[in-house]
Write an enzyme that holds these catalytic residues in place. Structure first.
Site, PDB file in Angstrom:
ATOM      1  N   ILE A 112       0.839  -1.196   0.000  1.00 53.33           N
ATOM      2  CA  ILE A 112       0.000   0.000   0.000  1.00 53.33           C
ATOM      3  C   ILE A 112       0.876   1.250   0.000  1.00 53.33           C
ATOM      4  CG2 ILE A 112      -0.237  -0.088   2.517  1.00 53.33           C
ATOM      5  CD1 ILE A 112      -3.130   1.032   2.129  1.00 53.33           C
ATOM      6  N   CYS A 113       0.353   2.304  -0.608  1.00 54.15           N
ATOM      7  CA  CYS A 113       0.945   3.637  -0.575  1.00 54.15           C
ATOM      8  C   CYS A 113       2.310   3.665  -1.267  1.00 54.15           C
ATOM      9  CB  CYS A 113       1.011   4.115   0.875  1.00 54.15           C
ATOM     10  SG  CYS A 113       1.370   5.857   1.092  1.00 54.15           S
TER      11      CYS A 113
END
Length: 191
Positions: A112-113
């Site tokens: 994620i991210c």
């Protein structure tokens, strides 16, 4: 999410100081609630310190030092983001090799991210369709990935998401992806 059962699945969560706290704790809570065994793996001994949006967050105990962790002892990998964490990890040959081993073995990975920075460094972005924090778009395209702007993407054993706000969409996809690894383990054990 409660209907997905991951009993017996061992998940490594690779972090160092500066990971975005919610990007580790929320997916970890979902994995633990589904029966997975999660372990924080880190190049740091003792504890790691999270980042909480705009300031330092909580500290968490390291379950296994990276130099003792063996990818073959894990069934899946979670790579939380934050800016500091993956930027540090991608400069550490042992961390990059650890991540690469999951892709080489065909084990599922969730990120994620800014987490995909480490995936780029491991040479595993090429030919995959994924999402991330928007500032990684050019990095991912330059690494041969197809970048998409959506809450979550799943392609070739990799689940990715953009940001903390997407975690409610990310977690169910991670559980489903990791459940496929659990099914594979059960098949292999039965043979």
């Amino acid at each position: 999410m409660a209907s997905v059962t991951l009993n017996g699945l061992n998940v490594a969560i690779l972090v160092t100081d500066g990971f975005e706290q919610v990007e580790m704790t929320e997916p970890r809570n979902a994995l633990d609630a589904s029966g997975a065994e999660t372990q924080l793996v880190s190049p740091k001994d003792g504890q790691v310190k999270a980042w909480k949006f705009t300031e330092w967050g909580d500290t968490f105990p390291v379950d296994m030092p990276l130099d003792s962790a063996r990818p073959e002892n894990f069934d899946a990998l979670l790579l939380p983001g934050g800016v500091i964490n993956p930027d540090k990890l991608r400069t550490l040959p042992d961390a990059v090799a650890f991540v690469k081993a999951f892709f080489d073995a065909g084990k599922p990975v969730a990120s994620i991210c800014h987490g995909p920075w480490t995936i780029i460094e491991a040479g595993a972005a090429r030919g995959r369709r994924l999402t991330s924090w928007p500032s990684l778009k050019t990095d991912l395209k330059n690494a041969g990935a197809e970048w998409v702007d959506q809450q979550v993407g799943v392609d070739q054993g990799l689940a990715t998401s953009r940001q903390p706000d997407d975690i409610p969409a990310f977690n169910p996809e991670v559980l489903n992806l990791f459940a496929s690894a659990r099914r594979q383990l059960r098949q292999t054990a039965a043979e």
